[in-house]
Design a protein around this motif. Structure first.
Motif, PDB file in Angstrom:
ATOM      1  N   ALA A  81      -0.271  -4.827   6.299  1.00 42.42           N
ATOM      2  CA  ALA A  81      -0.336  -3.556   7.036  1.00 42.42           C
ATOM      3  C   ALA A  81       0.587  -2.512   6.420  1.00 42.42           C
ATOM      4  O   ALA A  81       0.213  -1.357   6.233  1.00 42.42           O
ATOM      5  CB  ALA A  81       0.027  -3.788   8.499  1.00 42.42           C
ATOM      6  N   VAL A  82       1.795  -2.923   6.073  1.00 46.52           N
ATOM      7  CA  VAL A  82       2.777  -1.941   5.610  1.00 46.52           C
ATOM      8  C   VAL A  82       2.424  -1.425   4.210  1.00 46.52           C
ATOM      9  O   VAL A  82       2.765  -0.309   3.844  1.00 46.52           O
ATOM     10  CB  VAL A  82       4.212  -2.534   5.656  1.00 46.52           C
ATOM     11  CG1 VAL A  82       4.532  -3.334   4.397  1.00 46.52           C
ATOM     12  CG2 VAL A  82       5.240  -1.426   5.871  1.00 46.52           C
ATOM     13  N   THR A  83       1.721  -2.249   3.454  1.00 44.19           N
ATOM     14  CA  THR A  83       1.337  -1.831   2.107  1.00 44.19           C
ATOM     15  C   THR A  83       0.467  -0.575   2.165  1.00 44.19           C
ATOM     16  O   THR A  83       0.619   0.345   1.369  1.00 44.19           O
ATOM     17  CB  THR A  83       0.566  -2.965   1.405  1.00 44.19           C
ATOM     18  OG1 THR A  83       1.403  -4.117   1.381  1.00 44.19           O
ATOM     19  CG2 THR A  83       0.195  -2.587  -0.028  1.00 44.19           C
ATOM     20  N   TYR A  84      -0.437  -0.556   3.160  1.00 49.36           N
ATOM     21  CA  TYR A  84      -1.410   0.539   3.226  1.00 49.36           C
ATOM     22  C   TYR A  84      -1.093   1.568   4.309  1.00 49.36           C
ATOM     23  O   TYR A  84      -1.844   2.517   4.501  1.00 49.36           O
ATOM     24  CB  TYR A  84      -2.808  -0.046   3.442  1.00 49.36           C
ATOM     25  CG  TYR A  84      -3.257  -0.891   2.263  1.00 49.36           C
ATOM     26  CD1 TYR A  84      -3.780  -0.285   1.123  1.00 49.36           C
ATOM     27  CD2 TYR A  84      -3.101  -2.272   2.269  1.00 49.36           C
ATOM     28  CE1 TYR A  84      -4.153  -1.050   0.029  1.00 49.36           C
ATOM     29  CE2 TYR A  84      -3.464  -3.044   1.184  1.00 49.36           C
ATOM     30  CZ  TYR A  84      -3.994  -2.430   0.059  1.00 49.36           C
ATOM     31  OH  TYR A  84      -4.347  -3.171  -1.027  1.00 49.36           O
ATOM     32  N   ALA A  85       0.020   1.400   5.012  1.00 49.69           N
ATOM     33  CA  ALA A  85       0.306   2.267   6.163  1.00 49.69           C
ATOM     34  C   ALA A  85       0.934   3.590   5.735  1.00 49.69           C
ATOM     35  O   ALA A  85       1.514   3.716   4.660  1.00 49.69           O
ATOM     36  CB  ALA A  85       1.234   1.548   7.129  1.00 49.69           C
ATOM     37  N   HIS A  86       0.810   4.576   6.594  1.00 47.99           N
ATOM     38  CA  HIS A  86       1.543   5.829   6.436  1.00 47.99           C
ATOM     39  C   HIS A  86       2.806   5.784   7.299  1.00 47.99           C
ATOM     40  O   HIS A  86       3.878   6.192   6.865  1.00 47.99           O
ATOM     41  CB  HIS A  86       0.641   6.992   6.862  1.00 47.99           C
ATOM     42  CG  HIS A  86       1.281   8.341   6.757  1.00 47.99           C
ATOM     43  ND1 HIS A  86       1.995   8.763   5.658  1.00 47.99           N
ATOM     44  CD2 HIS A  86       1.304   9.385   7.628  1.00 47.99           C
ATOM     45  CE1 HIS A  86       2.423  10.008   5.854  1.00 47.99           C
ATOM     46  NE2 HIS A  86       2.029  10.397   7.032  1.00 47.99           N
ATOM     47  N   GLY A  87       2.664   5.267   8.520  1.00 49.85           N
ATOM     48  CA  GLY A  87       3.828   5.226   9.403  1.00 49.85           C
ATOM     49  C   GLY A  87       3.774   4.060  10.365  1.00 49.85           C
ATOM     50  O   GLY A  87       2.879   3.212  10.297  1.00 49.85           O
ATOM     51  N   SER A  88       4.745   4.032  11.278  1.00 48.86           N
ATOM     52  CA  SER A  88       4.908   2.874  12.163  1.00 48.86           C
ATOM     53  C   SER A  88       3.710   2.686  13.097  1.00 48.86           C
ATOM     54  O   SER A  88       3.487   1.596  13.596  1.00 48.86           O
ATOM     55  CB  SER A  88       6.187   3.015  12.984  1.00 48.86           C
ATOM     56  OG  SER A  88       6.126   4.162  13.793  1.00 48.86           O
ATOM     57  N   GLN A  89       2.953   3.765  13.320  1.00 45.50           N
ATOM     58  CA  GLN A  89       1.800   3.638  14.221  1.00 45.50           C
ATOM     59  C   GLN A  89       0.763   2.656  13.687  1.00 45.50           C
ATOM     60  O   GLN A  89      -0.034   2.130  14.453  1.00 45.50           O
ATOM     61  CB  GLN A  89       1.155   5.013  14.442  1.00 45.50           C
ATOM     62  CG  GLN A  89       1.962   5.875  15.404  1.00 45.50           C
ATOM     63  CD  GLN A  89       1.584   7.352  15.339  1.00 45.50           C
ATOM     64  OE1 GLN A  89       0.636   7.723  14.660  1.00 45.50           O
ATOM     65  NE2 GLN A  89       2.341   8.184  16.044  1.00 45.50           N
ATOM     66  N   GLU A  90       0.751   2.437  12.368  1.00 42.91           N
ATOM     67  CA  GLU A  90      -0.241   1.515  11.802  1.00 42.91           C
ATOM     68  C   GLU A  90       0.308   0.096  11.633  1.00 42.91           C
ATOM     69  O   GLU A  90      -0.336  -0.728  10.997  1.00 42.91           O
ATOM     70  CB  GLU A  90      -0.718   2.031  10.432  1.00 42.91           C
ATOM     71  CG  GLU A  90      -1.588   3.274  10.511  1.00 42.91           C
ATOM     72  CD  GLU A  90      -0.836   4.519  10.058  1.00 42.91           C
ATOM     73  OE1 GLU A  90      -0.981   5.562  10.724  1.00 42.91           O
ATOM     74  OE2 GLU A  90      -0.105   4.444   9.068  1.00 42.91           O
ATOM     75  N   LEU A  91       1.477  -0.170  12.164  1.00 43.53           N
ATOM     76  CA  LEU A  91       2.094  -1.480  11.924  1.00 43.53           C
ATOM     77  C   LEU A  91       2.053  -2.360  13.166  1.00 43.53           C
ATOM     78  O   LEU A  91       2.166  -1.862  14.283  1.00 43.53           O
ATOM     79  CB  LEU A  91       3.551  -1.293  11.494  1.00 43.53           C
ATOM     80  CG  LEU A  91       3.744  -0.481  10.220  1.00 43.53           C
ATOM     81  CD1 LEU A  91       5.225  -0.371   9.890  1.00 43.53           C
ATOM     82  CD2 LEU A  91       2.989  -1.111   9.066  1.00 43.53           C
ATOM     83  N   PRO A  92       1.918  -3.685  12.948  1.00 46.89           N
ATOM     84  CA  PRO A  92       2.005  -4.596  14.097  1.00 46.89           C
ATOM     85  C   PRO A  92       3.394  -4.497  14.738  1.00 46.89           C
ATOM     86  O   PRO A  92       4.387  -4.262  14.037  1.00 46.89           O
ATOM     87  CB  PRO A  92       1.810  -5.985  13.473  1.00 46.89           C
ATOM     88  CG  PRO A  92       1.417  -5.783  12.056  1.00 46.89           C
ATOM     89  CD  PRO A  92       1.742  -4.390  11.670  1.00 46.89           C
TER      90      PRO A  92
END
Lengths: 559, 189, 138
Positions: free
Chosen positions: A439-450
């Motif tokens: 998730a963090v590899t492709y995320a922009h911010g914390s909203q996209e993280l578990p």
């Protein structure tokens, strides 16, 4: 009243969401031009300053006394003060007068005199002066890596991306302060995972910040605040003497540090004693000088909304960066807090530091989306990376960043997260899952993280302190997990403490692990054709952007 | 249609004896020189929501004015010290609010709402409610704090002006006073 | 010891490594990954020695940075003071934290116990200023 269509359009412009207020000099709500600021003057008897800026020694507050006794060179002060403000301003902008020659005069100047000097200068003159007076020849930059959820995996991945993009210092801080040990470990691991030699810090209350530094979990410190009036200094629970002692404490452990100050903090706290923001900031700069600290983060910093709201406020912010550089301090020059709703105004506020170059143009640039920025937002965030790179290329000005192709960024983000996974496993901290790494590899911010188990993380954070975990344990964890290069890089950073080379003015580590400071990379600007200019390999790097049409085959883009 | 706020001084404030009360401490110029928060919420509505939040939990509320300073922590802690339950709420004219407890250090607090521009009336109701629940010995979830990184460029300087102005109404060494609060609907005509 | 020339000798780790030792007597090149893994390197090896800080003070002075050099000289003295004591002294120097007597005792301790005259002087100076500006405890 009936409004015109044009008024309606203007009314809807983002700049009109910014706050602007009238000047009120009696309470210090004025940038740099107040009738209540003191007149410059000095009287020295037997090597002691007995009168400064119209005040006899018996009436000195503790800031006056610290400056008079520690910052000002009393032997040369009468001679230096005899020059007119205009003359000294001319020395500053005259490219044929060396930086060293200017320093010889400036060390004898009082706060009111330094104020008088910059009051004669417009912003273009100040930029010319800053170009010469910046301590380190090569400009650099700093980023923030924080998370709205204090998520260490995000902090590590964004640290890695920021390092890869060129930042040489990274700073984190917390929403929940108890998370600090995990955030600091994540920042350190992420930074070293992408590009060796990036220095990291965690902004915390002074004593805690020192403790993390002593343990080698962080690499330097910056949140050591000083203030321009005695009551506000005391509200901050410090004095120039406690702060000077703290400075020596850091150096005694081989840890780099700088102080922090900025225009507007005193009026913000309701105790400006009727002085202009810049006059009070100059007192902070000279306290820093007197304490023997190598550098200062200034440029209003967290109070930018205050000078930003009054006339000539952004000129005053440039002036404070200039004066810090002019008294031979490293200057980490702000541009680090949300400043305006208007993109045009954000850029205008940035150019006075970016164009002449400073030791750290931003202190820092948000390496995470502003909603994740726990310093309450920065003037720039990841959405501005391509604009920044383009401005560098347009103007051939080095803002210390570079465009990096996406596959390298993704690789660095994943690598950092995996390295953190290994360290957490080795230290028996709550696991970093493969799902989080993906998730963090492709995320922009914390909203996209578990979401992480915050209570478990907080327990683990406490255990890091209780078990006495140090930077060496992180090295061992990296090595045990097979992250040999990251481990080597961190060990090399830790080893810097033994030599103390990084304690000198404006010191950074290059990716090749060489120390670059105002001692061995002194600014040698002496007019056209001299000083630092991006060229060679660095200029080639700056020419790259996300989309550039190939000259040899215009149907393709170069990458 | 707006509400009007009438605050009548009823002599020096005294420590409460009822364990089911929450004291609200207002700043020197709240509902006096100032009539609304930094985002123009009327003080009448702010106080109404705080009181309603406390009362809907079955607790009583008392309002005092702190006069000798404009520091929120001191105002909130003083309210807590005068409160029969030991729980107090401090509120500044610009809207910044804090829930405090008598036994805590002054510089500590139960809940702080530092960003006045982000406080709406619903939040004030929740603050009152949480204060009452602390007073009942419960451990409520803190009122969610909103975050807006653009609040600074818009409001920071105005907040500084409001703070300085409020401080001008400080009467050194003056004791807190008890207030009788009347909130009424303003006449339409 | 030879006079250091900032232009020739800095950075010390690269130019004059033979002058550098950890407080535990090791050389920088002894701090290798293998040594870390073998447990031969502890946190106490990753600290700066007072002699090194005095060398860096020379570099600072030679670069025209008097106050930085003085800071390094005080830091050299503080290398001998345990972490906890350093934090205690810092806290004691905060406004309204200490009586004049307490600050003078700290200065005395710095002088006698740790041979830290520069730091002692800073604390004595603070005691005088704090008294004049009324920020002592009590």
């Amino acid at each position: 009243m009936r409004h015109s269509k044009r008024t309606e359009i203007l009314e809807a412009k983002p700049v009109n969401l910014d706050g602007f207020v009238e000047e009120w000099p009696e309470v210090g709500m004025v940038a740099m031009d107040s009738p209540y600021d003191p007149e410059p003057g000095i009287r020295v008897e037997q090597g002691t300053v007995v009168e400064m800026d119209g005040k006899p020694r018996a009436e000195f507050d503790f800031i006056d006394q610290f400056i008079a006794d520690h910052a000002i060179d009393a032997d040369i002060a009468p001679e230096a003060m005899a020059h007119s403000a205009e003359h000294i301003a001319h020395l500053l902008i005259d490219a044929t007068v060396s930086r060293r020659a200017v320093l010889g005069v400036v060390r004898g100047l009082t706060p009111a005199k330094l104020l008088a000097v910059v009051k004669t200068m417009n912003v273009v003159e100040m930029m010319m002066a800053l170009q010469k007076m910046r301590a380190r020849r090569t400009p650099s930059n700093q980023a923030h890596s924080t998370s709205a959820r204090d998520n260490p995996v995000q902090i590590a991945a964004d640290a890695a991306e920021a390092a890869l993009r060129g930042f040489r210092e990274l700073e984190t801080t917390l929403g929940v302060v108890r998370y600090a040990p995990l955030a600091a470990i994540a920042l350190q691991v992420g930074a070293q995972a992408a590009r060796p030699g990036v220095l990291t810090q965690c902004a915390l209350e002074e004593a805690t910040e020192l403790e993390l530094g002593m343990r080698g979990i962080t690499g330097y410190a910056e949140t050591i605040s000083v203030y321009g009036t005695e009551p506000v200094f005391c509200d901050g629970d410090d004095t120039p003497w406690s702060k000077a002692f703290l400075a020596s404490a850091y150096a005694s452990r081989g840890i780099k540090m700088r102080f922090t100050s900025g225009t507007g903090s005193e009026v913000q706290m309701g105790n400006a004693e009727g002085k202009s923001m810049l006059y009070l900031e100059i007192r902070c700069i000279l306290v820093t000088k007197g304490a023997g600290v190598q550098g200062l983060q200034n440029g209003s910093i967290s109070c930018i909304g205050v000078p930003g709201a009054v006339p000539a406020g952004i000129r005053a912010v440039l002036a404070e960066n200039l004066i810090a550089s002019t008294v031979d301090l490293e200057c980490a020059s702000g541009n680090d807090q949300s400043f305006s709703h208007s993109d045009m105004r954000r850029t205008a506020r940035l150019l006075p530091q970016l164009l002449p170059g400073t030791d750290f143009v931003c202190s820092g640039y948000s390496g995470v989306p502003n909603y994740d920025n726990m310093f309450a937002g920065s003037n720039l965030d990841p959405e501005d990376y391509d604009d920044w790179n383009t401005i560098q290329r347009d103007l051939q000005v080095d803002g210390a960043l570079r465009h990096v192709p996406e596959e390298r960024i993704l690789a660095a983000r994943a690598h950092a997260a995996r390295a953190l996974q290994a360290v957490f496993a080795h230290l028996e901290l709550p696991p970093v899952t493969d799902k989080e790494i993906e998730a963090v590899t492709y995320a922009h911010g914390s909203q996209e993280l578990p979401l992480r188990d915050v209570l478990e993380d907080l327990k683990a954070a406490q255990s890091v302190l209780d078990r006495g975990i140090t930077g060496l344990d992180i090295v061992k964890g990296l090595e045990a997990g097979g992250f040999t290069e990251v481990a080597e890089s961190l060990l090399t950073v830790l080893r810097q403490r033994i030599s103390g080379d990084l304690l000198h003015t404006s010191a950074i580590l290059t990716p090749e692990m060489e120390t670059l400071s105002a001692v061995n990379d002194a600014n040698d600007y002496a007019g056209p054709g001299t000083g630092y200019r991006p060229s060679g390999q660095r200029w080639e790097e700056m020419k790259r952007l996300r989309h550039v049409v190939s000259a040899s085959n215009p149907e393709e883009e170069v990458s | 249609m707006g509400r009007t706020l009438s605050l009548t001084e009823r002599g020096p404030a005294t420590p409460g004896r009822h364990s089911d009360e929450v004291v609200i401490g207002i700043s020197p110029a709240f509902g006096a020189f100032f009539s609304k928060t930094i985002v123009e919420l009327p003080h009448a509505e702010v106080l109404r929501e705080l009181l309603a939040g406390i009362e809907e939990q079955g607790m009583r509320a008392r309002v005092i004015r702190y006069r000798s300073g404009s520091d929120l922590a001191v105002i909130a802690h003083t309210a807590a010290r005068y409160s029969g339950s030991g729980i107090g709420v401090g509120v500044l004219s610009r809207g910044t609010t804090m829930i405090h407890q008598k036994q805590l250090l002054k510089l500590s607090n139960l809940e702080l709402f530092p960003q006045a521009p982000l406080l709406d009336l619903e939040t004030f109701r929740k603050v009152g409610r949480n204060a009452a629940r602390y007073a009942k010995g419960e451990s409520p979830e803190p009122v969610p704090a909103r975050n807006d990184y653009m609040a600074r460029p818009r409001w920071q300087a105005k907040a500084a002006l409001l703070h300085i102005k409020e401080t001008e109404f400080v009467t050194p060494r003056a004791e807190p006073v008890e207030l009788e609060v009347a909130i009424s609907l303003a006449d339409a005509g | 010891m030879a006079e250091l020339d900032p232009a020739l000798d800095y950075p010390l780790a690269a130019r004059r490594p033979e002058l550098l030792r950890t407080p535990t007597g090791k050389r920088i090149e002894d701090i290798t990954m293998q040594a870390v893994l073998d447990g031969e390197v502890g946190p106490e090896d990753l600290r700066i020695a007072p002699e090194t800080l005095r060398l860096q003070a020379e570099i600072a002075d030679g670069s025209g940075r008097r106050q930085l050099g003085e800071n390094f000289a005080r830091a050299a003295e503080l290398t001998r003071v345990p972490d906890q004591t350093v934090l205690e002294i810092y806290n004691a120097l905060r406004p309204w934290a200490s009586t004049k007597q307490r600050l003078l005792e700290i200065a005395e301790q710095l002088d006698r116990e740790y041979t830290a005259p520069g730091c002692a002087e800073l604390v004595r100076e603070a005691a005088e200023v704090y008294e004049r500006r009324d920020i002592l405890a009590g």
